[in-house]
Design a protein around this motif. Structure first.
Motif, short mmCIF file in Angstrom:
data_model
loop_
_atom_site.label_atom_id
_atom_site.label_comp_id
_atom_site.label_asym_id
_atom_site.label_seq_id
_atom_site.Cartn_x
_atom_site.Cartn_y
_atom_site.Cartn_z
N LEU A 87 0.82 -1.20 0.00
CA LEU A 87 0.00 0.00 0.00
C LEU A 87 0.86 1.27 0.00
O LEU A 87 0.52 2.26 -0.64
CB LEU A 87 -0.93 -0.01 1.21
CG LEU A 87 -2.08 -1.01 1.14
CD1 LEU A 87 -2.90 -1.01 2.42
CD2 LEU A 87 -2.98 -0.73 -0.06
N ALA A 88 1.99 1.23 0.71
CA ALA A 88 2.88 2.40 0.71
C ALA A 88 3.39 2.68 -0.69
O ALA A 88 3.53 3.84 -1.10
CB ALA A 88 4.04 2.16 1.66
N ALA A 89 3.66 1.61 -1.45
CA ALA A 89 4.14 1.77 -2.83
C ALA A 89 3.05 2.35 -3.74
O ALA A 89 3.36 2.88 -4.80
CB ALA A 89 4.61 0.41 -3.37
N GLN A 90 1.79 2.26 -3.30
CA GLN A 90 0.68 2.78 -4.08
C GLN A 90 0.18 4.12 -3.54
O GLN A 90 -0.93 4.55 -3.86
CB GLN A 90 -0.48 1.77 -4.11
CG GLN A 90 -0.10 0.44 -4.77
CD GLN A 90 -1.27 -0.52 -4.82
OE1 GLN A 90 -2.23 -0.32 -5.57
NE2 GLN A 90 -1.20 -1.59 -4.04
N GLY A 91 1.00 4.76 -2.71
CA GLY A 91 0.68 6.10 -2.25
C GLY A 91 -0.17 6.19 -1.01
O GLY A 91 -0.72 7.26 -0.70
N GLU A 94 -0.03 5.15 6.61
CA GLU A 94 -0.60 4.38 7.72
C GLU A 94 -1.09 5.33 8.81
O GLU A 94 -0.41 6.29 9.17
CB GLU A 94 0.43 3.43 8.30
CG GLU A 94 -0.12 2.52 9.40
CD GLU A 94 0.85 1.43 9.81
OE1 GLU A 94 0.45 0.55 10.59
OE2 GLU A 94 2.01 1.45 9.33
N ILE A 95 -2.30 5.04 9.34
CA ILE A 95 -2.85 5.82 10.45
C ILE A 95 -3.10 4.87 11.62
O ILE A 95 -3.07 3.64 11.46
CB ILE A 95 -4.17 6.53 10.06
CG1 ILE A 95 -5.24 5.50 9.69
CG2 ILE A 95 -3.94 7.51 8.91
CD1 ILE A 95 -6.63 6.11 9.48
N ARG A 141 -5.59 8.51 0.68
CA ARG A 141 -5.29 7.07 0.71
C ARG A 141 -4.66 6.71 2.05
O ARG A 141 -3.52 7.11 2.34
CB ARG A 141 -4.34 6.68 -0.43
CG ARG A 141 -4.99 6.77 -1.81
CD ARG A 141 -4.11 6.14 -2.88
NE ARG A 141 -4.86 5.93 -4.10
CZ ARG A 141 -4.53 5.04 -5.05
NH1 ARG A 141 -3.45 4.29 -4.89
NH2 ARG A 141 -5.28 4.91 -6.13
N VAL A 142 -5.40 5.94 2.87
CA VAL A 142 -4.91 5.58 4.21
C VAL A 142 -5.14 4.09 4.45
O VAL A 142 -5.98 3.46 3.82
CB VAL A 142 -5.62 6.39 5.31
CG1 VAL A 142 -5.35 7.88 5.14
CG2 VAL A 142 -7.11 6.10 5.32
N PHE A 143 -4.37 3.54 5.39
CA PHE A 143 -4.59 2.16 5.80
C PHE A 143 -4.23 2.01 7.26
O PHE A 143 -3.59 2.88 7.86
CB PHE A 143 -3.76 1.18 4.94
CG PHE A 143 -2.28 1.19 5.22
CD1 PHE A 143 -1.71 0.33 6.15
CD2 PHE A 143 -1.44 2.07 4.53
CE1 PHE A 143 -0.35 0.33 6.39
CE2 PHE A 143 -0.07 2.07 4.76
CZ PHE A 143 0.48 1.20 5.70
N GLU A 144 -4.66 0.90 7.85
CA GLU A 144 -4.36 0.62 9.25
C GLU A 144 -4.23 -0.88 9.47
O GLU A 144 -4.98 -1.67 8.88
CB GLU A 144 -5.44 1.19 10.17
CG GLU A 144 -5.16 0.88 11.65
CD GLU A 144 -6.07 1.62 12.60
OE1 GLU A 144 -6.01 1.33 13.81
OE2 GLU A 144 -6.85 2.48 12.15
N LEU A 166 -6.81 -5.71 8.70
CA LEU A 166 -6.01 -5.07 7.67
C LEU A 166 -6.97 -4.23 6.83
O LEU A 166 -7.71 -4.77 6.00
CB LEU A 166 -5.29 -6.11 6.80
CG LEU A 166 -4.43 -7.16 7.53
CD1 LEU A 166 -3.79 -8.10 6.52
CD2 LEU A 166 -3.36 -6.50 8.38
N ASP A 167 -6.97 -2.94 7.06
CA ASP A 167 -7.97 -2.06 6.43
C ASP A 167 -7.30 -0.99 5.57
O ASP A 167 -6.22 -0.51 5.90
CB ASP A 167 -8.79 -1.34 7.51
CG ASP A 167 -9.64 -2.29 8.34
OD1 ASP A 167 -10.79 -2.52 7.94
OD2 ASP A 167 -9.15 -2.78 9.38
N PHE A 168 -7.97 -0.64 4.49
CA PHE A 168 -7.54 0.53 3.73
C PHE A 168 -8.76 1.29 3.25
O PHE A 168 -9.85 0.73 3.10
CB PHE A 168 -6.61 0.15 2.57
CG PHE A 168 -7.27 -0.46 1.37
CD1 PHE A 168 -7.84 0.34 0.38
CD2 PHE A 168 -7.32 -1.84 1.21
CE1 PHE A 168 -8.43 -0.22 -0.75
CE2 PHE A 168 -7.93 -2.40 0.09
CZ PHE A 168 -8.48 -1.60 -0.89
N GLU A 169 -8.58 2.55 3.05
CA GLU A 169 -9.65 3.43 2.56
C GLU A 169 -9.03 4.39 1.56
O GLU A 169 -7.88 4.82 1.72
CB GLU A 169 -10.26 4.20 3.72
CG GLU A 169 -11.57 4.90 3.37
CD GLU A 169 -12.76 3.96 3.39
OE1 GLU A 169 -13.79 4.30 2.78
OE2 GLU A 169 -12.66 2.88 4.03
#
Length: 239
Positions: A87-91, A94-95, A141-144, A166-169
């Motif tokens: 996900l970091a590679a896709q912009g 992390e929150i 773009r965030v994930f947790e 494992l969540d992303f929004e």
């Protein structure tokens, strides 16, 4: 203190180890299939020992030395690391959302209530609200990766009371396929890395808990169904 030498006058045993261990690693590492086979084979002189779940949990330190159980933790660590890196590679960034909340953050699921210095509070049942707030606040773009608590009763060992989510929004510019693209990239890259770098761990788990390897295709070539197509397949299957 390399210039000093100790001369021991007395030595005390503070805690003596049990003469017999509560479980043997060899017994705890056997698969259920092997145990059942030994019980049904009339030619087997001695049946294999089954280590019960309560024994495993009461002596978890020993049980963690079972190769399959150690591999589970290694694979879990790998999955969360791969999730983050993909996900970091896709912009994405992390929150970390609050886990003590003043009220229900998501409908349709019960919560664990507790006292918070005289005020009613509950354990977080989902980071959904906070992810949406972050996106609307301009992060886009965030994930947790974090714990989720749901007070849901279950009659199986696979319950939802507590798990690592494992969540992303993300903000969608034009079409929902954008989210599907991100999810497919995460899954494919994770499976690729696990198969390439963690074969020994996967084999260790499979030797005790046999499973069918995940079948998937390269990125952008996996099957996608529309909602209508999925409903039609369920109807054909009688669901």
């Amino acid at each position: 203190l390399s210039h000093l030498e100790l001369s021991v006058q007395r030595l005390y045993c503070v805690s003596r180890a049990a003469a017999v261990l509560p479980l043997q690693i060899e017994d705890a590492a056997r698969s259920e299939q092997d145990i059942v086979a030994s019980e049904t084979d009339n030619n087997t002189v001695s049946k294999l020992v089954r280590v019960n779940m309560d024994t495993r949990l009461n002596h978890r330190v020993l049980d963690l030395r079972v190769p399959a159980h150690r591999a589970v933790f290694l694979l879990q660590s790998a999955v969360t690391s791969l999730f983050r890196s993909s996900l970091a590679a896709q912009g994405f960034i992390e929150i970390h959302s609050p886990k003590l909340q003043g009220g229900v953050s998501e409908g349709g699921a019960a919560v664990f209530k507790l006292d918070y210095f005289g005020t009613s509070a509950c354990l977080a049942q989902s980071p959904q609200l906070y992810k949406q707030m972050a996106v609307l606040g301009g992060l886009e773009r965030v994930f947790e990766v974090g714990p989720v608590f749901r007070a849901e009763q279950s009659h199986t060992s696979r319950h939802l009371c507590e798990f690592v989510g494992l969540d992303f929004e993300m903000a969608i510019a034009e079409h929902y396929d954008e989210a599907m693209d991100v999810l497919e990239q995460v899954l494919v890259s994770t499976f690729d890395a696990l198969n390439a770098n963690h074969r020994a761990d996967l084999s260790a788990v499979a030797s005790q808990y046999p499973f069918t390897p995940v079948a998937y295709r390269p990125y952008k070539s996996n099957l996608r169904l529309s909602f209508a197509e999925a409903i039609a397949l369920l109807a054909e299957d009688g669901a």
